[in-house]
Scaffold this motif. Sequence first.
Motif, PDB file in Angstrom:
ATOM      1  N   ASN A 195     -19.418  -0.335 -39.620  1.00 30.25           N
ATOM      2  CA  ASN A 195     -18.159  -0.333 -39.743  1.00 30.25           C
ATOM      3  C   ASN A 195     -17.608   0.785 -39.405  1.00 30.25           C
ATOM      4  OD1 ASN A 195     -18.030  -3.363 -40.815  1.00 30.25           O
ATOM      5  ND2 ASN A 195     -19.152  -2.423 -42.493  1.00 30.25           N
ATOM      6  N   LEU A 196     -16.750   0.826 -38.385  1.00 29.41           N
ATOM      7  CA  LEU A 196     -16.197   2.114 -38.011  1.00 29.41           C
ATOM      8  C   LEU A 196     -14.816   2.335 -38.718  1.00 29.41           C
ATOM      9  CD1 LEU A 196     -16.585   4.538 -36.061  1.00 29.41           C
ATOM     10  CD2 LEU A 196     -15.085   3.226 -34.378  1.00 29.41           C
ATOM     11  N   GLU A 197     -14.570   3.579 -39.305  1.00 32.89           N
ATOM     12  CA  GLU A 197     -13.332   3.783 -40.110  1.00 32.89           C
ATOM     13  C   GLU A 197     -12.967   5.377 -39.992  1.00 32.89           C
ATOM     14  OE1 GLU A 197     -14.185   4.170 -44.537  1.00 32.89           O
ATOM     15  OE2 GLU A 197     -14.667   2.042 -43.840  1.00 32.89           O
ATOM     16  N   ALA A 198     -11.563   5.475 -40.163  1.00 31.73           N
ATOM     17  CA  ALA A 198     -11.288   6.970 -40.171  1.00 31.73           C
ATOM     18  C   ALA A 198     -11.726   7.742 -41.557  1.00 31.73           C
ATOM     19  CB  ALA A 198      -9.632   7.002 -40.155  1.00 31.73           C
ATOM     20  N   GLY A 199     -12.193   8.959 -41.083  1.00 30.45           N
ATOM     21  CA  GLY A 199     -12.726   9.680 -42.232  1.00 30.45           C
ATOM     22  C   GLY A 199     -11.543  10.210 -43.303  1.00 30.45           C
TER      23      GLY A 199
END
Length: 254
Positions: A181-185
């Motif tokens: 799952n890719l998400e903003a840091g």
Amino acid sequence: MQTKIGLLSVNQTKIFTLDTHNASLEDKVVDSVSIEDEKLDLLIFDEADDLSGLQGLLDKEAKFYPTFSVQSLNTSKDSIASLNGVDFFNLYQKCNNRWILNNNIKTIEQLYPTITYLKDLWIKDRNTFFEELWFILKTNLASKELTLIFHDLKEPTKKQEEKGEKPKLCYSKVMGTRLPNLEAGKPEDETIMKEYDTEFVDLFTITEYSKAKNQLVACAKVDLSPILIMGKLTNFNQLQQSILIALFTGLQSN
């Protein structure tokens, strides 16, 4: 850390949940078609059962964790169902080690095309690169959880672009248990990266590994871009480390 082992039958699956710290064991029964919702660590089946209706599900699950027949383990479903907590964990370790070794061998055999594929993604589709890298690392480490934190660029909005603002350096992460799952840091991710700032020297290095805590932290980089790797896993060996070194070495620009 909990370990979930499924004992598959045609219509229902018995799931044993083992607390690996105190060897306590609990069990429950679920519908076999719902096993993909259970986040299993090992699935065991009997080749004598007619599992043709579940074959597609079995093939899919085998991508995420070890699946073994009782015949390949020289045992039976009844014998497995009667195991205590310690023996259950030993069985899991045996199967998991086999699965890891098989994944390691496949990675070695496909190392050149894998690196070529990833290097192309690095240039053309950075997000997909990190999702694919995440899955390669997960299957070679057999990690229960895996997080990658990395440098990214935040593109300006249309209004910001009209004002002459440029893309800004930021952090992103890809994490998950089965799928990436890719998400903003978040601010804490930036803090973590700064804590390890001096470790991003070599192409790949193990910064911390605790077998007791089932935790691994590694620092890697592709060209000048640092990547922090944090995983929960039950074992880590020299072969796995060598594969990751070879992978990150191959990903550098010529």
